[in-house]
Design an enzyme around this catalytic site. Structure first.
Site, PDB file in Angstrom:
ATOM      1  N   HIS A 234       1.058  -1.073  -0.006  1.00 28.34           N
ATOM      2  CA  HIS A 234      -0.082  -0.027  -0.099  1.00 28.34           C
ATOM      3  C   HIS A 234       0.961   1.213  -0.088  1.00 28.34           C
ATOM      4  CE1 HIS A 234      -2.637   3.009   2.049  1.00 28.34           C
ATOM      5  NE2 HIS A 234      -3.716   2.285   1.286  1.00 28.34           N
TER       6      HIS A 234
ATOM      7  N   ASP B  24       3.260  -4.226   8.168  1.00 38.09           N
ATOM      8  CA  ASP B  24       1.953  -3.627   8.286  1.00 38.09           C
ATOM      9  C   ASP B  24       0.885  -4.468   8.150  1.00 38.09           C
ATOM     10  OD1 ASP B  24      -0.218  -2.330   7.276  1.00 38.09           O
ATOM     11  OD2 ASP B  24       0.666  -1.677   5.321  1.00 38.09           O
TER      12      ASP B  24
ATOM     13  N   GLN C 259      -4.248  -4.912   6.962  1.00 36.93           N
ATOM     14  CA  GLN C 259      -5.388  -5.558   6.476  1.00 36.93           C
ATOM     15  C   GLN C 259      -5.352  -7.198   6.958  1.00 36.93           C
ATOM     16  OE1 GLN C 259      -7.974  -4.877   4.482  1.00 36.93           O
ATOM     17  NE2 GLN C 259      -6.945  -3.039   3.525  1.00 36.93           N
TER      18      GLN C 259
ATOM     19  N   LYS D 247     -10.253  -0.247  10.286  1.00 39.39           N
ATOM     20  CA  LYS D 247     -10.531  -1.540   9.516  1.00 39.39           C
ATOM     21  C   LYS D 247     -11.035  -2.696  10.170  1.00 39.39           C
ATOM     22  CE  LYS D 247      -7.179   0.263   6.127  1.00 39.39           C
ATOM     23  NZ  LYS D 247      -7.802   0.477   4.815  1.00 39.39           N
TER      24      LYS D 247
ATOM     25  N   CYS E 267      -4.686   2.693  -3.563  1.00 39.59           N
ATOM     26  CA  CYS E 267      -3.680   3.167  -2.943  1.00 39.59           C
ATOM     27  C   CYS E 267      -2.598   2.009  -3.222  1.00 39.59           C
ATOM     28  CB  CYS E 267      -3.720   3.356  -1.458  1.00 39.59           C
ATOM     29  SG  CYS E 267      -4.875   4.794  -1.146  1.00 39.59           S
TER      30      CYS E 267
END
Ligand code: PMP
Length: 407
Positions: free
Chosen positions: A124, A201, A204, A227, A365
């Site tokens: 991302h 990261d 998600q 999220k 993104c």
């Protein structure tokens, strides 16, 4: 198949019960942001109705209550990630701010011109641009692990890409554009064998699967609350205590100091050292409530329901002609990026909206991923555990209607 009672769960999400353009809302844009259960909304509104005060500074009751609730939520995040200590949990605005914090406070002081930062083609923008800024500031080089046609990391040359000049490996656990789950644990082990620290990261990943930073053995882990059913504007950075301790503050201000004079300021201990200024107290409390909610549903149940939805949606889309799924990795989280032949993804999004089906269209993104496939954009449906099989049917109907319109 999961054990969840989807109707009972959907009753917890007031926003889902509305019509859009005369159709029941089908919300399949969860990778952009998830909806919030009443339990989270109530926790935030209860805080403002009864407890609102600034934290850490007051002796009065409301301030004590706010502080206790804020710090209790930190404990929940610690447990949620299986970190060792509350000192390892820093509240940030989200994944983006957490990555910038690590780039500037942990990596920048170590960097010399010619040093390397290793990311991947699947990242991302939030895990690309902070490193590019850092490279501009220091003369370091950004290196990129390539990807394959199926949307997986191409790790053929990974060992060689970890050099004695690599100062950090920063990698997404799950791709937001394609849903690919990356083999981060093995990558962390290889990096550590060469003493290279790793940032994961997890923006998600946390909504979909159990995350255990001790088991992963990562040095930093970042995520955003919005999220995973919590409010926007709140997220967290996990960092190993000894690393965070050695890092300079990212921002200066109130709450991050022990004492200030014009001659010398002494910084506060962890985690306050990295939380300058009045934080998003209500957001933190909402994040704690979201974690409670996920625990109550059961993260394994969440994962099972989403896996089920992903499987049936994939099967049904694959059975349609003129539709291509972009990203076909065997290990995926609940994301399907797709193209309808002859229809621009933006038109797909608009026609879907006319039928009440909310998906995302665009580059997500992740422009380098789009460039790889030589496409400007995809249509992306992303599921949460509150989505139903009927909503998958609505997705399939929307695809077919779009095809009819453009036939
Ligand atoms: N990383 C990934 C993989 C993401 O999907 C996102 C959000 N789309 C981010 C980072 C950035 O999250 P935020 O905008 O909440 O900071």
């Amino acid at each position: 198949m999961s054990n969840l009672n989807i109707n009972a769960i959907r009753a917890d999400f007031p926003i889902l019960h509305q019509e859009i353009n005369g159709y029941p809302l089908v919300y399949l844009d969860n990778a952009a942001t998830s909806q919030k259960p009443r339990q989270v909304i109530d926790a935030v509104s209860h805080y403002y109705l009864h407890d609102n005060a600034n934290i850490h500074r007051g002796v009065h009751k409301l301030s004590q209550r706010s502080t206790d609730m804020y710090e209790a939520a930190r404990g929940k995040v610690r447990q949620f990630l299986n970190a060792n200590s509350d000192k390892e949990i820093i509240f940030t605005r989200g994944a983006t701010e957490a990555i910038n914090l690590v780039a500037q406070s942990f990596v920048r002081p170590k960097l010399q011109a010619g040093d390397e930062i290793l990311i991947s083609h699947l990242e991302h923008h939030a895990n690309i641009v902070p490193w590019q800024i850092l490279c501009e500031q220091t003369g370091a080089k950004l290196k990129v692990i390539p990807m394959t046609q199926s949307g997986e990391l191409d790790l053929t040359d990974f060992d060689e890409m970890l050099t004695e000049r690599t100062r950090i490996l920063a990698i997404g656990q799950v791709s937001n554009a394609l849903g690919t789950i990356n083999p981060v644990k093995a990558m962390i082990a290889k990096s550590h064998a060469k003493d290279i620290p790793v940032l994961i990261d997890g923006a998600q990943a946390v909504p979909h699967m159990t995350v255990d930073v001790k088991d992963l053995d990562c040095d930093f882990y970042v995520f955003s609350g919005h999220k995973m059913f919590a409010p926007t504007g709140i997220g967290a950075l996990y960092g190993r205590e000894e690393l965070l301790n050695a890092m300079p503050p990212y921002q200066g201000g109130g709450d991050m100091i022990l004492s200030v004079s014009f001659e010398k300021t002494i910084y506060n201990e962890l985690p306050a050292k990295f939380e300058a200024g009045t934080p998003h107290i209500a957001g933190v409390i909402g994040l704690g409530a979201a974690i409670d909610y996920m625990w109550q549903i059961g993260i394994d149940n969440i994962a099972a329901q989403e896996h089920h939805l992903l499987e049936i949606a994939t099967r049904k889309i694959e059975a349609l002609s003129g539709v291509t799924i972009i990203g076909t990795a065997p290990e995926k989280a609940a994301v399907i990026s797709f193209m309808i032949e002859g229809v621009h993804p933006h038109d797909v999004g608009t026609i879907f909206d006319q039928q009440g089906v909310a998906i995302r269209t665009g580059h997500h993104c992740a422009q380098p991923v789009m460039e790889f496939y030589d496409i400007p954009a995809t249509a992306r449906a992303s599921f949460a555990f509150y989505n139903s099989e009927e909503e998958i049917d609505a997705l399939i109907n929307a695809i077919q209607k779009t095809q009819e319109l453009f036939a």
